[in-house]
Scaffold this active site. Structure first.
Site, PDB file in Angstrom:
ATOM      1  N   ASP A 129      28.265 -21.438 -74.659  1.00 27.53           N
ATOM      2  CA  ASP A 129      29.028 -21.097 -73.456  1.00 27.53           C
ATOM      3  C   ASP A 129      28.127 -21.250 -72.232  1.00 27.53           C
ATOM      4  O   ASP A 129      27.031 -20.683 -72.179  1.00 27.53           O
ATOM      5  CB  ASP A 129      29.547 -19.662 -73.548  1.00 27.53           C
ATOM      6  CG  ASP A 129      30.685 -19.538 -74.537  1.00 27.53           C
ATOM      7  OD1 ASP A 129      31.641 -20.320 -74.426  1.00 27.53           O
ATOM      8  OD2 ASP A 129      30.624 -18.666 -75.422  1.00 27.53           O
ATOM      9  N   ASP A 149      36.879 -24.109 -77.693  1.00 27.54           N
ATOM     10  CA  ASP A 149      37.045 -22.686 -77.396  1.00 27.54           C
ATOM     11  C   ASP A 149      37.896 -22.416 -76.168  1.00 27.54           C
ATOM     12  O   ASP A 149      37.933 -21.301 -75.679  1.00 27.54           O
ATOM     13  CB  ASP A 149      35.651 -22.053 -77.210  1.00 27.54           C
ATOM     14  CG  ASP A 149      35.701 -20.535 -77.163  1.00 27.54           C
ATOM     15  OD1 ASP A 149      36.593 -19.947 -77.786  1.00 27.54           O
ATOM     16  OD2 ASP A 149      34.850 -19.937 -76.492  1.00 27.54           O
TER      17      ASP A 149
END
Length: 1004
Positions: free
Chosen positions: A264, A374
């Site tokens: 991320d 995601d």
């Protein structure tokens, strides 16, 4: 035979845990350790290597939250170990259950050469194989003491999410710093037993294969001398050879394993820490590629590649070499793995422009796939953007997180709003952190919904979130699963190789039409309002900056700010990452985002002002610059001239203490509580507000989801609601023709101004909220007297229809949805739009009244107050602008949505500024006017059909045109598309509903 299965399985577990795994490192000696704690932010590598260190011992506490400690470990290989394989075991205090969510390290040699990353599932550093006795060992570890923000009690509010509140207490205990002998035979025995034990557990109890494995495992355990595991490991392995050699059945499912580390770009750590996470993982993966010839690793997000290039040139050199060999693969072709619901049309396009261009410029590689494992759902406008960028495929895993309905396919074609279809795959392994466990592989086989038509799926394999990527253990397991009876076959492949095979075997898969709605994480459309407004404002400022700078460059020779716009675009695109724009990151991330957006606004404002002044020249003529794609106040789109004002607005007081606003087009009644009880479309004679109801109604809900606080709003939030009808003040505004309302509730205060612009059929609602609630959800409601079974929400390059009813579980699950600038509801001859300048979440419900009429209520989501991961989410002052537009067609909704997001700019100059390009149909909306990125001076114009109908339009250039090309998003000519004819600067275009087109105009 007696059923002794559970006896053998229990024996396997205990012997592995207590005897065989500990024997992987049979001998060890401690290393000497010293440390320097950097006093502030991370320092350059050279400074960390040269720092003065102090001794530290195993068992000592270290690591203030968000700190950096430089460990120096030294030692000598014992002479008795000569010729053996030796590794350093460096355990910084890891919890093996939390790869990616705690302390991590990057190991360097004394000369600054990076070796590999350290994380909870990857604690070893190879010293030699074989090693020389007496060899001196000296390593340096740049250790990041990132705090555990989400631990075994997830979603607990914590101050650890910001450097300013996290404190300075040490977080970790140094656990192990040793040199150790690696017994590779025992290591392989562990892998053999794990693979067979995990496979066995997934096979039916009555399967002959399960019992064959059981008996082989039993024979191997019998062969192990528990007091001499190393001496008997080879004998034990020989008992497993036959059972490991049985090939898979011809019909076995086929898994393409792709090395992966889902990092991320910000989440439970700040952006600056992601820079280091990427370097650690890239160092790890290039080292693993050197050791494992079959392994392939893919990394997405061009921004992360750019960080490695900028901040870790030593790692970058290794990455470039691996890319050239075709084994370290750029994936996805986007700047970041962005949210795809909220980014605007141009921003979504530029994600691909900047991502693909980076990979092309650096490596000559062009991606065919969008890689978004995601992301929290996918807008219906995305397929044609993917295609317009020159890509063909989409991969995501996140839809498996949906809580209500199970998506019916894993491989399918996804059709967007314009009819474009994209070959799409959801990995049935249901994780983007696959570790090659038998349970994961078996789940992928059982779960795959396209059996019979296809038998290929993909498994993104490796620890994510900064956890370091794929491990040697995963590679070893994959090698044993390459062709093993009872299992799917596993082969390391690139994403492009997988998609080519999957499409070839299933060229006509099922089709899914419309958005890919994630039935989870709906509150990401509202959390962190400041971040969302910063994004929306930045998108529109970039439009203005490009438009006016291009116009000024062509007309006046104004220096087009190529480098500045490129840099700013990348900054805005970075902040569209799927944990920044959605509001699901720690406080540090959003604090920095708000500051970044303020800087972006200042810089873009300077570019806009300079370009407009160059265009206006010296003079005293009052000019209105119109950056919207439609004429406004008599000023054409993309031009400037004196504004044409028409009409006037009046305000009158009502006997009940309320007010009436009237501009000849719309008459609005405001009661004594500041609620709108009437909005009469005077030309149509049509009332907008449902009988007995009031609009401009603020509603407050309790909002504590079952989990994922910043991400989720659960449907039960609707069970209780407080209507905020009490007003402290309802008074005329300072200008005399507006109404000002003040309300207080809880610890918060709302100030609203209601206005009717002269000559415009819209009620503008300006809302300022000084918000100090906790775990509450604030909505703004407009109950409409309108009957429709569907409504339109703006999305990228068009709009998308959703039902107003809940006939099915699929419809009921969409109780909170996304729109861009407008939602629009329509009966055949009359409609209503609700437009906004920076909110995304909304809901639409319908009810039948006692009089038989239908009330359709639109509610805009304004603010939330979750406490995790940012305990102070949204606290403070927020300003919103919305407009209710009675009598609106879909075209009116499009126009008013642009209007509210692009305020007028006024300055004095010499005279009128003609637009650089014009289009003669309002339904054809120009989203970008800019100079070509290659510096050629060509003018690029991007537009789409916005009403959902076919369009025949003429685009006219306000400058001499020598030629025109139809291009992709990267401004490259489309080989299969003939360029339109140019007649004295006029270009005729024909568009399908929602069709997106980019033209490149060469200046004569």
């Amino acid at each position: 035979m007696h059923d002794d299965r559970t006896l053998v399985e229990a024996r396997l577990r205990r012997v592995l845990d207590e005897r065989i795994r500990p024997a992987v490192y049979p001998e060890s000696v401690p290393l000497e350790v010293a440390v320097w704690h950097a006093p502030g932010e991370p320092v350059p590598v050279a400074e960390g290597l040269a720092a003065d260190v102090e001794p530290i011992t195993v068992g000592s506490r270290w690591g203030a939250p968000w700190g950096t400690s430089w460990f120096r470990v030294t030692g000598t290989v014992p002479e008795a170990w000569a010729g053996r394989t030796v590794e350093a075991i460096l355990d910084l205090g890891f919890d093996e259950n939390m790869p990616g969510f705690q302390c991590e390290g990057l190991v360097y040699r004394p000369d600054g050469t990076p070796v590999k990353g350290l994380n909870p599932r990857n604690q070893w550093v190879r010293i030699g194989a074989p090693v020389q006795g007496g060899e001196e060992v000296r390593l340096h570890v740049e250790a990041a003491s990132n705090p555990v923000v989400m631990d075994y009690r997830p979603f607990t509010p914590t101050p650890l999410g910001d450097l300013e509140t996290a404190g300075r207490d040490p977080q970790y205990t140094l656990a192990r710093m040793d040199l150790a002998v690696l017994d590779e035979t025992v290591w392989h025995l562990v892998t053999d037993l794990e693979v067979l034990g995990e496979l066995m557990a997934e096979l039916p109890v009555d399967s002959p294969r399960r019992w064959e494995i059981l008996r082989a495992v039993e024979r191997a355990l019998d062969a192990v001398d528990l007091q001499d595991v190393g001496g008997t490991a080879e004998r034990a392995r020989s008992r497993l050879t036959d059972v490991l050699a049985v090939p898979a059945v011809p019909s076995a499912h086929r898994i393409s394993a792709v090395g992966h580390a889902h990092i991320d770009s910000a989440w439970l750590w700040p952006l600056r820490e992601t820079v280091r996470k990427v370097a650690r993982t890239a160092a790890n993966m290039t080292a693993l590629l050197d050791d494992e010839p079959d392994f392939v690793f893919a990394m997405s997000q061009a921004q992360q590649w750019a960080w490695v290039k900028e901040h870790r040139p030593e790692v970058w050199a290794r990455v470039k070499k691996a890319v050239a060999e075709g084994r370290f693969v750029p994936a996805g072709g986007m700047w970041v793995e962005s949210d795809t619901n909220m980014p605007g049309s141009e921003a979504m396009a530029r994600q691909f422009v900047h991502g693909k261009r980076f990979f092309l410029d650096e490596f000559g590689v062009e991606n065919d796939e969008a890689w978004l494992p995601d992301t929290f759902g996918f807008a219906a406008g995305l397929p044609q953007i993917i295609k317009a960028a020159g890509s063909r495929y989409l991969l995501t895993q996140k839809i498996s997180w949906s809580r209500t309905n199970s998506f019916p396919h894993h491989t399918f074609r996804w059709e967007g709003i314009d009819g474009t279809r994209i070959f799409t795959h959801f990995p049935p392994v249901d994780t983007y952190n696959c570790s090659m466990r038998g349970a994961e592989i078996a789940h992928a086989v059982r779960n795959f919904k396209d059996k019979g038509a296809a038998r290929h799926s993909l498994a993104p394999t490796g620890w994510g979130d900064g956890g370091g990527g794929t491990t040697r253990e995963m590679v070893a397991k994959a090698a044993r699963l390459r062709d093993l009876e009872g299992s799917a076959t596993v082969t390391w492949e690139t994403p492009s190789a997988f998609f080519a095979k999957a499409e070839a075997e299933n060229p006509e898969p099922p089709v899914w039409v419309g958005e890919l709605y994630l039935e989870l994480h709906r509150a990401t459309l509202t959390s962190q309002a400041g971040t969302k407004q910063g994004n929306r404002r930045s998108e529109h400022l970039l439009r203005e900056a490009e438009l006016w700078a291009a116009t000024a460059a062509v007309r006046t020779g104004f220096p087009y700010p190529y480098a500045d716009l490129d840099r700013i675009w990348k900054t805005v695109l970075l902040h569209q990452f799927h944990d920044i724009l959605p509001g699901s990151s720690i406080a540090w991330v959003h604090r920095e985002a708000r500051a970044t957006y303020a800087r972006v606004a200042d810089e873009l404002g300077g570019i806009i002002d300079a370009a407009q002044r160059a265009l206006a020249g010296e003079g005293s003529v009052p000019l209105l610059f119109n950056a919207a794609p439609h004429t406004r106040s008599g000023v054409p789109a993309g031009g400037a001239r004196p504004a044409e004002m028409s009409g006037r607005t009046t305000r009158a007081e009502r006997p009940d203490g309320g007010h009436v606003l009237d501009n000849g087009l719309l008459r609005v009644g405001v009661d004594a509580r500041g609620l709108v009880d009437s909005a009469l479309d005077l030309a149509a004679g049509r009332e907008t507000i449902a009988p007995g109801r009031t609009g401009n109604l603020l509603q407050l809900h309790q909002d504590l989801p079952n989990m994922w606080d910043a991400w989720d709003v659960d449907e039960f939030y609707r069970n209780t609601v407080t209507d905020l009808t009490d007003a402290d003040e309802v008074t005329p505004g300072d200008d005399g023709v507006t109404v000002r309302i003040v309300r207080t509730f809880g610890a918060s205060r709302v100030t609203q101004v209601l206005s009717l612009p002269p000559g415009e059929k819209r009620l503008v609602v300006d809302t300022e909220v000084d918000w100090h609630e906790t775990e509450k959800f604030l909505k703004l409601a407009f109950p409409l007297d309108l009957h429709t079974d569907r409504y339109a929400s703006e999305t990228q390059f068009g709009h998308f229809f959703r039902p107003t009813h809940t006939n099915t579980s699929w419809e009921a699950a969409k109780f909170e949805a996304c729109n861009h600038r407008f939602v629009h509801l329509q009966e055949p001859d009359w409609g209503v739009a609700v437009v906004n300048d920076g909110t995304y979440g909304h809901d639409v419900t319908r009810a039948v009244r006692g009089d038989g009429g239908t009330t359709t209520t639109v509610r805009v989501s304004l603010l939330r107050a979750p406490r995790f991961p940012d305990p102070e989410t949204d606290q403070g002052v927020h300003r919103f602008r919305h407009a209710l537009v009675p009598g609106a067609s879909i075209g009116d909704a499009v126009r008013e949505g642009w209007r509210v997001n692009l305020p007028e700019r006024r300055l004095h100059g010499a005279g009128e500024v003609a637009p650089l390009v014009t289009v003669d149909r309002d339904s054809v909306v120009v989203t970008a006017v800019k100079l070509a990125d290659d510096g050629s001076g060509d003018v690029v114009v991007r537009f789409h059909e916005a009403h959902g109908a076919r369009a025949h339009a003429t685009l006219t250039a306000g400058f001499p045109v020598a030629g025109v090309e139809v291009t992709d998003l990267l401004e490259r000519p489309l080989a299969d598309t003939a360029p339109p004819a140019v007649d004295d600067g006029r270009i005729t275009v024909r568009l399908r509903p929602f069709e997106l087109t980019t033209l490149r105009l060469k200046q004569a």
